[in-house]
Motif scaffolding. Structure first.
Motif, mmCIF file in Angstrom:
data_model
loop_
_atom_site.group_PDB
_atom_site.id
_atom_site.type_symbol
_atom_site.label_atom_id
_atom_site.label_comp_id
_atom_site.label_asym_id
_atom_site.label_seq_id
_atom_site.Cartn_x
_atom_site.Cartn_y
_atom_site.Cartn_z
ATOM 1 N N LEU A 1 5.045 14.617 -11.115
ATOM 2 C CA LEU A 1 5.541 14.810 -12.484
ATOM 3 C C LEU A 1 4.518 15.534 -13.352
ATOM 4 O O LEU A 1 4.869 16.423 -14.139
ATOM 5 N N TYR A 2 3.244 15.169 -13.217
ATOM 6 C CA TYR A 2 2.192 15.846 -13.981
ATOM 7 C C TYR A 2 2.103 17.317 -13.593
ATOM 8 O O TYR A 2 1.969 18.188 -14.451
ATOM 9 N N TRP A 3 2.192 17.605 -12.304
ATOM 10 C CA TRP A 3 2.116 18.967 -11.822
ATOM 11 C C TRP A 3 3.283 19.802 -12.378
ATOM 12 O O TRP A 3 3.096 20.927 -12.833
ATOM 13 N N MET A 4 4.485 19.247 -12.356
ATOM 14 C CA MET A 4 5.648 19.963 -12.888
ATOM 15 C C MET A 4 5.508 20.200 -14.390
ATOM 16 O O MET A 4 5.892 21.261 -14.896
ATOM 17 N N LYS A 5 4.947 19.238 -15.106
ATOM 18 C CA LYS A 5 4.743 19.410 -16.545
ATOM 19 C C LYS A 5 3.750 20.537 -16.813
ATOM 20 O O LYS A 5 3.954 21.365 -17.708
ATOM 21 N N VAL B 1 0.842 -1.201 0.000
ATOM 22 C CA VAL B 1 0.000 0.000 0.000
ATOM 23 C C VAL B 1 0.876 1.248 0.000
ATOM 24 O O VAL B 1 0.613 2.205 -0.732
ATOM 25 N N SER B 2 1.936 1.237 0.776
ATOM 26 C CA SER B 2 2.843 2.387 0.813
ATOM 27 C C SER B 2 3.506 2.606 -0.541
ATOM 28 O O SER B 2 3.635 3.744 -1.008
ATOM 29 N N TRP B 3 3.923 1.519 -1.163
ATOM 30 C CA TRP B 3 4.565 1.645 -2.480
ATOM 31 C C TRP B 3 3.586 2.182 -3.525
ATOM 32 O O TRP B 3 3.956 3.008 -4.367
ATOM 33 N N ILE B 4 2.357 1.721 -3.483
ATOM 34 C CA ILE B 4 1.346 2.195 -4.440
ATOM 35 C C ILE B 4 1.079 3.684 -4.234
ATOM 36 O O ILE B 4 1.024 4.459 -5.199
ATOM 37 N N LEU B 5 0.944 4.109 -2.980
ATOM 38 C CA LEU B 5 0.700 5.530 -2.710
ATOM 39 C C LEU B 5 1.900 6.390 -3.096
ATOM 40 O O LEU B 5 1.725 7.513 -3.587
ATOM 41 N N MET B 6 3.104 5.877 -2.901
ATOM 42 C CA MET B 6 4.296 6.622 -3.326
ATOM 43 C C MET B 6 4.334 6.760 -4.844
ATOM 44 O O MET B 6 4.697 7.822 -5.374
ATOM 45 N N ILE C 1 1.732 6.769 -6.916
ATOM 46 C CA ILE C 1 0.691 7.724 -7.300
ATOM 47 C C ILE C 1 1.160 9.150 -7.034
ATOM 48 O O ILE C 1 0.979 10.052 -7.870
ATOM 49 N N GLY C 2 1.783 9.382 -5.896
ATOM 50 C CA GLY C 2 2.295 10.712 -5.576
ATOM 51 C C GLY C 2 3.383 11.150 -6.538
ATOM 52 O O GLY C 2 3.437 12.325 -6.930
ATOM 53 N N PHE C 3 4.261 10.236 -6.930
ATOM 54 C CA PHE C 3 5.333 10.572 -7.869
ATOM 55 C C PHE C 3 4.771 10.928 -9.234
ATOM 56 O O PHE C 3 5.201 11.912 -9.853
ATOM 57 N N VAL C 4 3.804 10.174 -9.713
ATOM 58 C CA VAL C 4 3.178 10.472 -11.010
ATOM 59 C C VAL C 4 2.442 11.813 -10.950
ATOM 60 O O VAL C 4 2.524 12.624 -11.885
#
Length: 77
Positions: free
Chosen positions: A52-56, A39-44, A46-49
């Motif tokens: 990246l979208y926000w920076m784009k 669950v932690s890996w999945i949430l990490m 999602i947060g990373f993606v």
């Protein structure tokens, strides 16, 4: 029906229904570290993606000069 009963109903629903997958993972904690932390890996991820979208999007608006860069929050600045 009192407010206390409403909040206890929400608590009961959350603990008995919504936490079933997490309780199942808790029992696997000592056996498999990767499964217990999935669950932690999945949430990490999602947060990373999302980051990246926000920076784009910020780069797109910055390249088009659409952002208002005037500082008008305080007149003494």
């Amino acid at each position: 029906m009192s407010w206390k009963a409403i909040f206890e109903g929400i608590q009961s629903f959350t603990e008995d229904v919504l936490f079933i997958p997490l309780n199942a993972l808790r029992s696997e904690e000592l056996d498999n570290w990767w499964l217990a932390n999935s669950v932690s890996w999945i949430l990490m991820a999602i947060g990373f993606v999302a980051f990246l979208y926000w920076m784009k999007q910020l780069k797109t608006f910055n390249d088009n000069n659409e952002e208002d860069k005037t500082s008008t929050s305080h007149p003494y600045l």
